[in-house]
Design a protein around this motif. Structure first.
Motif, PDB file in Angstrom:
ATOM      1  N   GLY A  90       0.817  -1.207   0.000  1.00  0.00           N
ATOM      2  CA  GLY A  90       0.000   0.000   0.000  1.00  0.00           C
ATOM      3  C   GLY A  90       0.853   1.261   0.000  1.00  0.00           C
ATOM      4  N   GLU A  91       1.975   1.202   0.701  1.00  0.00           N
ATOM      5  CA  GLU A  91       2.874   2.356   0.711  1.00  0.00           C
ATOM      6  C   GLU A  91       3.491   2.561  -0.677  1.00  0.00           C
ATOM      7  N   TRP A  92       3.854   1.446  -1.315  1.00  0.00           N
ATOM      8  CA  TRP A  92       4.410   1.526  -2.675  1.00  0.00           C
ATOM      9  C   TRP A  92       3.365   2.108  -3.641  1.00  0.00           C
ATOM     10  N   ALA A 124      -6.476   0.584   9.071  1.00  0.00           N
ATOM     11  CA  ALA A 124      -6.494   0.336  10.509  1.00  0.00           C
ATOM     12  C   ALA A 124      -5.089   0.175  11.086  1.00  0.00           C
ATOM     13  N   GLU A 125      -4.096   0.113  10.217  1.00  0.00           N
ATOM     14  CA  GLU A 125      -2.712  -0.090  10.649  1.00  0.00           C
ATOM     15  C   GLU A 125      -2.222   1.140  11.424  1.00  0.00           C
ATOM     16  N   PRO A 126      -1.636   0.930  12.632  1.00  0.00           N
ATOM     17  CA  PRO A 126      -1.125   2.099  13.360  1.00  0.00           C
ATOM     18  C   PRO A 126      -0.080   2.812  12.499  1.00  0.00           C
ATOM     19  N   GLY A 127      -0.115   4.108  12.473  1.00  0.00           N
ATOM     20  CA  GLY A 127       0.883   4.846  11.697  1.00  0.00           C
ATOM     21  C   GLY A 127       0.490   5.072  10.247  1.00  0.00           C
ATOM     22  N   PHE A 128      -0.705   4.658   9.873  1.00  0.00           N
ATOM     23  CA  PHE A 128      -1.103   4.826   8.470  1.00  0.00           C
ATOM     24  C   PHE A 128      -1.109   6.303   8.061  1.00  0.00           C
ATOM     25  N   ALA A 129      -1.764   7.149   8.861  1.00  0.00           N
ATOM     26  CA  ALA A 129      -1.860   8.567   8.498  1.00  0.00           C
ATOM     27  C   ALA A 129      -0.476   9.212   8.457  1.00  0.00           C
ATOM     28  N   GLY A 130       0.385   8.813   9.375  1.00  0.00           N
ATOM     29  CA  GLY A 130       1.756   9.331   9.384  1.00  0.00           C
ATOM     30  C   GLY A 130       2.504   8.931   8.125  1.00  0.00           C
ATOM     31  N   MET A 131       2.290   7.705   7.683  1.00  0.00           N
ATOM     32  CA  MET A 131       2.913   7.236   6.444  1.00  0.00           C
ATOM     33  C   MET A 131       2.449   8.095   5.273  1.00  0.00           C
ATOM     34  N   ALA A 133       1.354  11.167   5.341  1.00  0.00           N
ATOM     35  CA  ALA A 133       1.972  12.493   5.461  1.00  0.00           C
ATOM     36  C   ALA A 133       3.414  12.456   4.960  1.00  0.00           C
ATOM     37  N   ALA A 134       4.144  11.401   5.297  1.00  0.00           N
ATOM     38  CA  ALA A 134       5.541  11.290   4.877  1.00  0.00           C
ATOM     39  C   ALA A 134       5.647  11.162   3.357  1.00  0.00           C
ATOM     40  N   VAL A 135       4.764  10.369   2.755  1.00  0.00           N
ATOM     41  CA  VAL A 135       4.803  10.186   1.295  1.00  0.00           C
ATOM     42  C   VAL A 135       4.442  11.498   0.582  1.00  0.00           C
ATOM     43  N   LEU A 136       3.475  12.221   1.129  1.00  0.00           N
ATOM     44  CA  LEU A 136       3.099  13.511   0.533  1.00  0.00           C
ATOM     45  C   LEU A 136       4.293  14.469   0.561  1.00  0.00           C
ATOM     46  N   ALA A 137       4.981  14.504   1.696  1.00  0.00           N
ATOM     47  CA  ALA A 137       6.125  15.405   1.826  1.00  0.00           C
ATOM     48  C   ALA A 137       7.239  14.994   0.865  1.00  0.00           C
ATOM     49  N   GLU A 138       7.498  13.707   0.820  1.00  0.00           N
ATOM     50  CA  GLU A 138       8.591  13.181   0.006  1.00  0.00           C
ATOM     51  C   GLU A 138       8.348  13.415  -1.494  1.00  0.00           C
ATOM     52  N   THR A 139       7.109  13.220  -1.930  1.00  0.00           N
ATOM     53  CA  THR A 139       6.800  13.386  -3.361  1.00  0.00           C
ATOM     54  C   THR A 139       6.401  14.830  -3.676  1.00  0.00           C
ATOM     55  N   ARG A 140       6.244  15.623  -2.657  1.00  0.00           N
ATOM     56  CA  ARG A 140       5.814  17.021  -2.787  1.00  0.00           C
ATOM     57  C   ARG A 140       4.419  17.148  -3.396  1.00  0.00           C
ATOM     58  N   MET A 141       3.599  16.200  -3.058  1.00  0.00           N
ATOM     59  CA  MET A 141       2.223  16.279  -3.537  1.00  0.00           C
ATOM     60  C   MET A 141       1.415  17.174  -2.593  1.00  0.00           C
ATOM     61  N   VAL A 142       0.559  17.992  -3.179  1.00  0.00           N
ATOM     62  CA  VAL A 142      -0.327  18.847  -2.390  1.00  0.00           C
ATOM     63  C   VAL A 142      -1.385  17.956  -1.741  1.00  0.00           C
ATOM     64  N   VAL A 165      -9.024   8.243   9.261  1.00  0.00           N
ATOM     65  CA  VAL A 165      -9.767   9.101   8.329  1.00  0.00           C
ATOM     66  C   VAL A 165      -9.775  10.548   8.829  1.00  0.00           C
ATOM     67  N   HIS A 166     -10.012  10.725  10.127  1.00  0.00           N
ATOM     68  CA  HIS A 166     -10.010  12.086  10.685  1.00  0.00           C
ATOM     69  C   HIS A 166      -8.621  12.721  10.584  1.00  0.00           C
ATOM     70  N   GLU A 167      -7.589  11.945  10.882  1.00  0.00           N
ATOM     71  CA  GLU A 167      -6.225  12.482  10.781  1.00  0.00           C
ATOM     72  C   GLU A 167      -5.913  12.936   9.366  1.00  0.00           C
ATOM     73  N   LEU A 168      -6.304  12.111   8.390  1.00  0.00           N
ATOM     74  CA  LEU A 168      -6.028  12.452   6.992  1.00  0.00           C
ATOM     75  C   LEU A 168      -6.699  13.764   6.615  1.00  0.00           C
ATOM     76  N   THR A 169      -7.958  13.917   7.011  1.00  0.00           N
ATOM     77  CA  THR A 169      -8.665  15.144   6.632  1.00  0.00           C
ATOM     78  C   THR A 169      -8.075  16.355   7.352  1.00  0.00           C
ATOM     79  N   GLU A 170      -7.491  16.118   8.544  1.00  0.00           N
ATOM     80  CA  GLU A 170      -6.851  17.233   9.243  1.00  0.00           C
ATOM     81  C   GLU A 170      -5.690  17.802   8.436  1.00  0.00           C
ATOM     82  N   PHE A 171      -4.952  16.963   7.743  1.00  0.00           N
ATOM     83  CA  PHE A 171      -3.911  17.580   6.905  1.00  0.00           C
ATOM     84  C   PHE A 171      -4.306  17.751   5.444  1.00  0.00           C
ATOM     85  N   GLY A 172      -5.600  17.753   5.191  1.00  0.00           N
ATOM     86  CA  GLY A 172      -6.083  18.241   3.896  1.00  0.00           C
ATOM     87  C   GLY A 172      -6.425  17.197   2.852  1.00  0.00           C
TER      88      GLY A 172
END
Ligand code: C2E
Ligand code: CA
Ligand code: CA
Ligand code: CA
Length: 278
Positions: A90-92, A124-131, A133-142, A165-172
């Motif tokens: 999923g990360e790939w 449901a995986e812990p750290g999903f939203a953090g992952m 966020a990291a991929v967005l930053a790394e790829t520079r996707m808005v 889901v709530h965490e994801l919407t918090e960062f846009g």
């Protein structure tokens, strides 16, 4: 009798063994495929009605297996879920889709948003939203360009998936409810989840031109979406007649073979000129 029962039991066990063995084999091959380039993403346009301008794309995974040929994600995503491989896979998927989106935008080709499917286990995986966020930053996707597609079933149980889901919407990042209308508790979810897009399942779209139950449901769902200020996307639109009827009853977004098949390089990326599809 004891002998016969034992025989049946052995046969049954052998069948289970075969299934488990096949699943283990597929899982091992999938792991190897991630490194060998057998997995790739295709992209299908989501268009605006009635003119057919490409508004977004949905990324869909493909596996070109050297012996088995093209394997459907319906066959290997569930295996990836059961083996836990979906976390890495999923990360790939997310990284590949985001990188493609950024590359298209840089070359002036602009499907506004990129949809990425996320399975229940992944969400449901812990750290999903953090992952994410990291991929967005790394790829520079808005973040606002990303739509995470989740099924009703994935968020039905509440808990970690809903928190993600709530965490994801918090960062846009925007959330789409996939296969809408086929899962659990569809309407109840809309009261509590920060959903932006409803993807109306193709089972309701298929028969929209016939005066029947599916047409009634398709009509009700667009009214619910409009009433709640959500965007409804009609999935699986295959004919001009379906597109016209969907437009007539209020749909402004559609996806399906009529507008474009999933492709590595979709038509909009080969030729930017958008043409009417009606
Ligand atoms: P989905 O998310 O509901 O994706 C839509 C499916 O409908 C895709 O099948 C797409 O190729 C197909 N489709 C699009 N337009 C039409 C049409 O006009 N008619 C018909 N009959 N079908 C159409 P696909 O690519 O085989 O994917 C099947 C399912 O596998 C997806 O359903 C999704 O649940 C899962 N999947 C695919 N890619 C991924 C992925 O990257 N990650 C995850 N977690 N799941 C994925
Ligand atoms: Ca989807
Ligand atoms: Ca769907
Ligand atoms: Ca589906």
């Amino acid at each position: 009798a004891a002998k016969a029962d034992g025989g049946r039991h052995r046969r049954y066990a052998a069948v289970l063994d075969d299934q488990a063995g096949e699943e283990a084999r597929l899982g091992a091959e999938l792991r190897a495929a991630m490194d060998s380039g057998e997995l790739f993403m295709v992209y299908q346009p989501i268009v605006e009605l009635p003119h057919g301008r490409v508004e977004a794309v949905e990324s869909l995974i493909r596996w070109q297996h050297p012996d088995r040929g093209l394997i459907s994600p319906c066959d290997f995503i569930p295996v990836a879920e059961r083996t836990g491989l979906i976390v890495e896979l999923g990360e790939w998927i997310l990284r590949t889709a985001c990188a493609q989106h950024v590359a298209w935008r840089r070359s002036g080709i602009a499907p506004r948003r990129m949809g990425v499917n996320v399975s229940a286990r992944q969400l449901a995986e812990p750290g999903f939203a953090g992952m994410v966020a990291a991929v967005l930053a790394e790829t520079r996707m808005v973040p606002g360009d990303l739509i995470v597609e989740v099924t009703e079933t994935a968020v039905f149980g509440g808990g970690a998936a809903v928190r993600a889901v709530h965490e994801l919407t918090e960062f846009g990042v925007e959330i789409a409810l996939d296969d809408f209308g086929t899962g659990h508790s569809s309407l109840g979810l809309l009261q509590t989840l920060p959903v932006r897009v409803l993807k109306v399942d193709k089972s309701f779209v298929e028969n929209v031109t016939l005066a029947g139950r599916h047409a009634v449901i398709a009509t009700s769902l667009i009214q619910v979406a409009n009433g709640l200020g959500l965007v409804a996307v009609a999935e699986g639109v295959e004919t001009a007649e379906q597109a016209e009827e969907l437009y007539r009853i209020g749909y402004r977004r559609a996806q399906g073979y009529h507008f474009g098949h999933p492709a590595r390089v979709p038509e909009f990326a080969r030729n930017e000129a958008s043409t009417s599809k009606f």
